[in-house]
Design a protein around this motif. Structure first.
Motif: not given
Length: 318
Positions: A251-255, A284-297
């Motif tokens: 899930r990704l926050r809009s915008g 490496g996808l887990d490390a990349w997703l962490v960079e987006f913080g609360p905008d990604v679930v």
């Protein structure tokens, strides 16, 4: 002063090219008059290190060798400093001219400009720049913000082992790594170093933004052969997450998260300011997703969700 320095550099180059065995700093100091006149050991060491780097900037390949007594010696093998004749057509010359404009850093820009001048002096055609008309609107750039980039670039060029402190994404504290650096690769706006990790006895890839403190050079030779460029590039892409073996649902926050959206296999609007994306899932996808913080679930798979949660907890603990 300029003539004296040029003479000193010429004498040093002749000594390094004319020897059949590595010469120590002590031997070089006794062979070059300008070094004999240096007042103290410190002033000689500073002068020698500057001269050595100046010769390397001019293109001389200087090897650093450690003998059985642990003393460091230097030499410049003739076969390493001899290039075959270079012939370029107009299109190849234009491509080199464009590549020389990529670097933003002053040191690299100067090196690129100097290389072009040498090639033109050797007869490279003065190609008309087909891209000049577009430079005001779009210019090629490769950003480099990490302090570790320049010392690692030089270490890769000179085949020098390095030591640095490295903090993994899920670690609270950095740990020391002893690495034989092979090459630097830029991927998704981040720089990565591929090389041989001596402590782990295996090939490893390090993201430069996670290197803390200063990169220190070490004497001695590499202990394993350097693989070809294609193999190293594939390793960098694999460790950075380029090679996807399956897909993940997030899930990704809009915008937000436009790099994720650009790679998405599918996307749908969930309402309430969230979108659901299917993205390629590789190392490496887990490390990349962490960079987006609360905008990604992360929704699935469960192992990816667990890895992301673990990384976030490690960051929260500091």
């Amino acid at each position: 002063m300029a003539i004296a320095k040029a003479e000193r550099l010429m004498n040093l180059a002749l000594c390094l090219l004319g020897t059949r065995r590595p010469l120590s700093k002590r031997e070089l100091r006794g062979s070059i008059e300008a070094y004999l006149e240096a007042g103290t050991d410190d002033s000689f060491n500073r002068m020698f290190e500057r001269d050595k780097e100046d010769l390397r900037e001019l293109g001389l390949v200087i090897e650093t060798v450690e003998n059985l007594d642990g003393e460091t010696g230097y030499l410049a093998r003739r076969d390493s400093n001899r290039l075959p004749p270079i012939t370029l057509d107009a299109e190849e010359a234009a491509a080199l001219g464009l590549a020389a404009k990529v670097w933003q850093q002053a040191r690299l820009a100067g090196a690129a400009s100097g290389a072009l001048q040498k090639l033109r002096a050797a007869g490279m055609p003065e190609a008309e720049d087909a891209y000049e008309a577009h430079h005001s609107a779009l210019e090629p750039r490769i950003p480099v913000h990490e302090a570790a980039f320049e010392p690692l670039m030089l270490a890769c060029r000179d085949r020098r082992p390095v030591v640095f402190d490295y903090r993994k994404a899920n670690a609270a504290r950095p740990e020391q790594r002893q690495v034989e650096p092979w090459t630097l690769e830029c991927w998704r706006g981040h720089w990565y170093l591929a090389g041989w990790d001596r402590d782990r006895g295996a090939e490893r890839v390090f993201r430069l933004s996670r290197i803390t403190g200063r990169v220190r050079s070490r004497t001695g030779s590499f202990t394993v052969p350097v693989p070809d460029v294609v193999t190293v590039r594939e390793t960098v892409e694999s460790w950075a997450g380029e090679t996807a073996t399956r897909s993940a649902l997030i899930r990704l926050r809009s915008g937000c998260g436009y790099p994720l959206r650009a790679r998405a296999l599918s996307s749908r609007d969930l309402g309430d300011g969230w979108d659901e994306l299917e993205v390629p899932y590789g190392h490496g996808l887990d490390a990349w997703l962490v960079e987006f913080g609360p905008d990604v679930v992360v929704l699935e798979p469960a192992d990816l969700r667990a890895d992301v949660v673990e990384r976030l907890r490690a960051v929260a603990k500091g």
